[in-house]
Design an enzyme around this catalytic site. Structure first.
Site, PDB file in Angstrom:
ATOM      1  N   ASN A   5     -20.321   5.160  28.818  1.00 33.90           N
ATOM      2  CA  ASN A   5     -21.729   4.754  28.714  1.00 33.90           C
ATOM      3  C   ASN A   5     -22.614   5.792  28.034  1.00 33.90           C
ATOM      4  OD1 ASN A   5     -24.166   3.188  29.619  1.00 33.90           O
ATOM      5  ND2 ASN A   5     -24.514   5.066  30.800  1.00 33.90           N
ATOM      6  N   SER A  53     -24.149  -1.677  21.588  1.00 34.31           N
ATOM      7  CA  SER A  53     -25.558  -2.096  21.463  1.00 34.31           C
ATOM      8  C   SER A  53     -25.592  -3.291  20.526  1.00 34.31           C
ATOM      9  CB  SER A  53     -26.372  -0.948  20.863  1.00 34.31           C
ATOM     10  OG  SER A  53     -27.624  -1.401  20.373  1.00 34.31           O
ATOM     11  N   TYR A  66     -27.341   5.848  14.289  1.00 32.14           N
ATOM     12  CA  TYR A  66     -27.086   5.205  15.585  1.00 32.14           C
ATOM     13  C   TYR A  66     -26.350   3.881  15.365  1.00 32.14           C
ATOM     14  CZ  TYR A  66     -28.143   3.235  20.230  1.00 32.14           C
ATOM     15  OH  TYR A  66     -28.058   2.687  21.490  1.00 32.14           O
ATOM     16  N   ALA A  68     -24.439   3.087  12.824  1.00 34.37           N
ATOM     17  CA  ALA A  68     -23.056   3.396  12.423  1.00 34.37           C
ATOM     18  C   ALA A  68     -22.215   3.720  13.654  1.00 34.37           C
ATOM     19  CB  ALA A  68     -23.046   4.575  11.454  1.00 34.37           C
ATOM     20  N   SER A  69     -22.797   4.472  14.578  1.00 30.50           N
ATOM     21  CA  SER A  69     -22.042   4.860  15.776  1.00 30.50           C
ATOM     22  C   SER A  69     -21.707   3.629  16.627  1.00 30.50           C
ATOM     23  CB  SER A  69     -22.819   5.900  16.599  1.00 30.50           C
ATOM     24  OG  SER A  69     -23.880   5.318  17.330  1.00 30.50           O
ATOM     25  N   LYS A  70     -22.636   2.704  16.728  1.00 32.65           N
ATOM     26  CA  LYS A  70     -22.398   1.542  17.600  1.00 32.65           C
ATOM     27  C   LYS A  70     -21.492   0.500  16.937  1.00 32.65           C
ATOM     28  CE  LYS A  70     -24.666   3.120  21.152  1.00 32.65           C
ATOM     29  NZ  LYS A  70     -23.925   3.498  22.369  1.00 32.65           N
ATOM     30  N   THR A 103     -35.242   2.129  29.180  1.00 31.11           N
ATOM     31  CA  THR A 103     -34.704   3.396  29.696  1.00 31.11           C
ATOM     32  C   THR A 103     -35.340   4.546  28.913  1.00 31.11           C
ATOM     33  OG1 THR A 103     -32.915   3.625  28.107  1.00 31.11           O
ATOM     34  CG2 THR A 103     -32.437   2.296  30.064  1.00 31.11           C
TER      35      THR A 103
HETATM   36  N1  LIG Z   1     -31.923   1.806  26.077  1.00 29.62           N
HETATM   37  C1  LIG Z   1     -31.596   0.967  25.107  1.00 29.62           C
HETATM   38  O1  LIG Z   1     -32.457   0.322  24.468  1.00 29.62           O
HETATM   39  C2  LIG Z   1     -30.159   0.737  24.789  1.00 29.62           C
HETATM   40  C3  LIG Z   1     -29.157   1.617  25.157  1.00 29.62           C
HETATM   41  N2  LIG Z   1     -27.865   1.352  24.810  1.00 29.62           N
HETATM   42  C4  LIG Z   1     -26.793   2.281  25.160  1.00 29.62           C
HETATM   43  O2  LIG Z   1     -26.683   2.339  26.580  1.00 29.62           O
HETATM   44  C5  LIG Z   1     -26.073   3.577  26.950  1.00 29.62           C
HETATM   45  C6  LIG Z   1     -26.888   4.201  28.045  1.00 29.62           C
HETATM   46  O3  LIG Z   1     -28.149   4.581  27.501  1.00 29.62           O
HETATM   47  P1  LIG Z   1     -29.536   4.536  28.300  1.00 29.62           P
HETATM   48  O4  LIG Z   1     -29.274   4.379  29.746  1.00 29.62           O
HETATM   49  O5  LIG Z   1     -30.412   3.587  27.612  1.00 29.62           O
HETATM   50  O6  LIG Z   1     -30.088   5.969  27.946  1.00 29.62           O
HETATM   51  P2  LIG Z   1     -30.369   7.239  28.856  1.00 29.62           P
HETATM   52  O7  LIG Z   1     -30.842   8.278  27.891  1.00 29.62           O
HETATM   53  O8  LIG Z   1     -31.208   6.854  29.992  1.00 29.62           O
HETATM   54  O9  LIG Z   1     -28.920   7.576  29.388  1.00 29.62           O
HETATM   55  C7  LIG Z   1     -27.952   8.147  28.571  1.00 29.62           C
HETATM   56  C8  LIG Z   1     -27.081   9.032  29.443  1.00 29.62           C
HETATM   57  O10 LIG Z   1     -26.081   9.633  28.606  1.00 29.62           O
HETATM   58  C9  LIG Z   1     -25.894  10.944  29.066  1.00 29.62           C
HETATM   59  N3  LIG Z   1     -25.367  11.769  28.005  1.00 29.62           N
HETATM   60  C10 LIG Z   1     -25.870  12.023  26.781  1.00 29.62           C
HETATM   61  N4  LIG Z   1     -25.103  12.892  26.101  1.00 29.62           N
HETATM   62  C11 LIG Z   1     -24.062  13.203  26.914  1.00 29.62           C
HETATM   63  C12 LIG Z   1     -22.924  14.048  26.785  1.00 29.62           C
HETATM   64  N5  LIG Z   1     -22.703  14.762  25.691  1.00 29.62           N
HETATM   65  N6  LIG Z   1     -22.066  14.120  27.822  1.00 29.62           N
HETATM   66  C13 LIG Z   1     -22.289  13.421  28.951  1.00 29.62           C
HETATM   67  N7  LIG Z   1     -23.352  12.606  29.136  1.00 29.62           N
HETATM   68  C14 LIG Z   1     -24.224  12.508  28.133  1.00 29.62           C
HETATM   69  C15 LIG Z   1     -27.294  11.399  29.452  1.00 29.62           C
HETATM   70  O11 LIG Z   1     -27.233  12.502  30.319  1.00 29.62           O
HETATM   71  C16 LIG Z   1     -27.853  10.171  30.119  1.00 29.62           C
HETATM   72  O12 LIG Z   1     -27.561  10.152  31.491  1.00 29.62           O
HETATM   73  C17 LIG Z   1     -25.993   4.411  25.668  1.00 29.62           C
HETATM   74  O13 LIG Z   1     -24.690   4.335  25.142  1.00 29.62           O
HETATM   75  C18 LIG Z   1     -26.991   3.710  24.731  1.00 29.62           C
HETATM   76  O14 LIG Z   1     -26.685   3.929  23.375  1.00 29.62           O
HETATM   77  C19 LIG Z   1     -27.494   0.225  24.159  1.00 29.62           C
HETATM   78  C20 LIG Z   1     -28.432  -0.677  23.802  1.00 29.62           C
HETATM   79  C21 LIG Z   1     -29.822  -0.520  24.077  1.00 29.62           C
HETATM   80  C1  LIG Z   2     -35.297   4.060  19.625  1.00 34.31           C
HETATM   81  C2  LIG Z   2     -34.483   2.879  19.733  1.00 34.31           C
HETATM   82  C3  LIG Z   2     -33.296   2.985  20.650  1.00 34.31           C
HETATM   83  C4  LIG Z   2     -32.516   1.726  20.507  1.00 34.31           C
HETATM   84  C5  LIG Z   2     -31.387   1.568  21.407  1.00 34.31           C
HETATM   85  C6  LIG Z   2     -30.627   0.330  21.068  1.00 34.31           C
HETATM   86  O1  LIG Z   2     -29.417   0.335  21.076  1.00 34.31           O
HETATM   87  C7  LIG Z   2     -31.393  -0.825  20.763  1.00 34.31           C
HETATM   88  C8  LIG Z   2     -30.988  -1.796  19.970  1.00 34.31           C
HETATM   89  C9  LIG Z   2     -31.793  -2.945  19.884  1.00 34.31           C
HETATM   90  C10 LIG Z   2     -31.854  -3.851  18.948  1.00 34.31           C
HETATM   91  C11 LIG Z   2     -31.205  -3.855  17.629  1.00 34.31           C
HETATM   92  C12 LIG Z   2     -31.990  -4.749  16.702  1.00 34.31           C
HETATM   93  C13 LIG Z   2     -31.844  -6.036  16.524  1.00 34.31           C
HETATM   94  C14 LIG Z   2     -30.834  -6.832  17.203  1.00 34.31           C
HETATM   95  C15 LIG Z   2     -31.053  -8.293  17.022  1.00 34.31           C
HETATM   96  C16 LIG Z   2     -30.106  -9.185  17.169  1.00 34.31           C
HETATM   97  C17 LIG Z   2     -28.696  -8.922  17.422  1.00 34.31           C
HETATM   98  C18 LIG Z   2     -28.010 -10.224  17.808  1.00 34.31           C
HETATM   99  C19 LIG Z   2     -26.540 -10.090  17.923  1.00 34.31           C
HETATM  100  C20 LIG Z   2     -25.970 -11.401  18.402  1.00 34.31           C
HETATM  101  O2  LIG Z   2     -26.695 -12.340  18.666  1.00 34.31           O
HETATM  102  O3  LIG Z   2     -24.760 -11.535  18.548  1.00 34.31           O
END
Ligand SMILES: NC(=O)C1=CN([C@@H]2O[C@H](COP(=O)(O)OP(=O)(O)OC[C@H]3O[C@@H](n4cnc5c(N)ncnc54)[C@H](O)[C@@H]3O)[C@@H](O)[C@H]2O)C=CC1
Ligand SMILES: CCCCCC(=O)/C=C/C=C\C/C=C\C/C=C\CCCC(=O)O
Length: 174
Positions: A5, A53, A66, A68-70, A103
């Site tokens: 995660n 994501s 980001y 590219a990573s996802k 978050t």
């Molecule tokens: N918040 C959003 O809009 C979205 C988040 N995500 C993904 O969900 C996952 C969780 O993110 P959130 O809870 O939103 O963010 P967050 O910033 O609240 O949590 C991320 C967590 O990752 C941990 N972390 C970061 N680097 C680390 C490392 N090197 N080693 C161990 N732990 C580490 C942090 O300590 C933190 O607890 C991530 O993979 C994020 O990319 C996906 C889609 C949307």
């Molecule tokens: C600062 C921003 C941090 C963003 C974290 C994250 O992962 C957010 C992503 C959110 C949206 C991406 C943009 C558009 C997505 C829209 C549609 C995707 C639909 C896919 C599907 O229907 O299968």
């Protein structure tokens, strides 16, 4: 159960950290799960959930690294799930793709220079909506508790709810 995660969203000079945490971290975590959980190496099987994501399914102009990573997480997870040996391993590999979620990653990202106040970003946020963490947990639990979803990619967005991405392909049923 292993949930890979941890994630960051750094597009500036620290962008390599985004690849390290979001891609290398997920690959390392998945490989460790295979090593210790596979029935072929003395484990009991189980499930690996890799958190990607919706940004792993569609381009987003203000966070290309980001994205590219996802995309990597989605491609990696689906590919591992297709391995013909996965049936014998007792493992399944699935991906969770939340949209914007309330978050600290989102709030800190939106404060970044160049994003804060950007009209196109505001429009994207308005059109997709922002998930609560509880709603994403609902999607996560569905993904976890469905046995027959190896290779599944679950999308969770406020706008369109909880659903599998694309046509759910059943590969290598347990
Ligand atoms: N918040 C959003 O809009 C979205 C988040 N995500 C993904 O969900 C996952 C969780 O993110 P959130 O809870 O939103 O963010 P967050 O910033 O609240 O949590 C991320 C967590 O990752 C941990 N972390 C970061 N680097 C680390 C490392 N090197 N080693 C161990 N732990 C580490 C942090 O300590 C933190 O607890 C991530 O993979 C994020 O990319 C996906 C889609 C949307
Ligand atoms: C600062 C921003 C941090 C963003 C974290 C994250 O992962 C957010 C992503 C959110 C949206 C991406 C943009 C558009 C997505 C829209 C549609 C995707 C639909 C896919 C599907 O229907 O299968």
């Amino acid at each position: 159960i292993v949930v890979n995660n941890a994630g960051v969203n750094l597009e500036n000079e620290s962008w390599r950290t985004t690849i390290m945490v979001n891609v290398i971290g997920v690959i390392e975590g998945t490989k460790l799960a295979e090593k210790y959980m596979s029935k072929t190496s003395g484990g009991r099987g189980g499930v690996v959930v890799n958190v990607a994501s919706t940004a792993g399914l569609t381009p987003v102009f203000f966070m290309p690294v980001y994205v590219a990573s996802k995309y990597s997480v989605v491609g990696f997870t689906r590919s591992v799930a297709m391995n013909p040996d996965v049936g014998r391993s007792g493992l399944r590999f699935v991906c969770l793709c939340p949209g914007f979620t309330d978050t600290s990653l989102l709030s800190s990202g939106l404060k970044s220079e160049g994003i804060s106040g950007n009209k196109l970003v505001e429009e994207l946020l308005t059109s997709t909506g922002i998930n609560t963490v509880e709603f994403v947990v609902e999607g996560f639990m569905q993904l976890l508790l469905t046995d027959d979803n190896n290779g599944g990619v679950m999308v969770v967005t406020k706008q369109r709810g909880i659903r599998y991405h694309g046509r759910q392909r059943k590969v290598n049923k347990l």
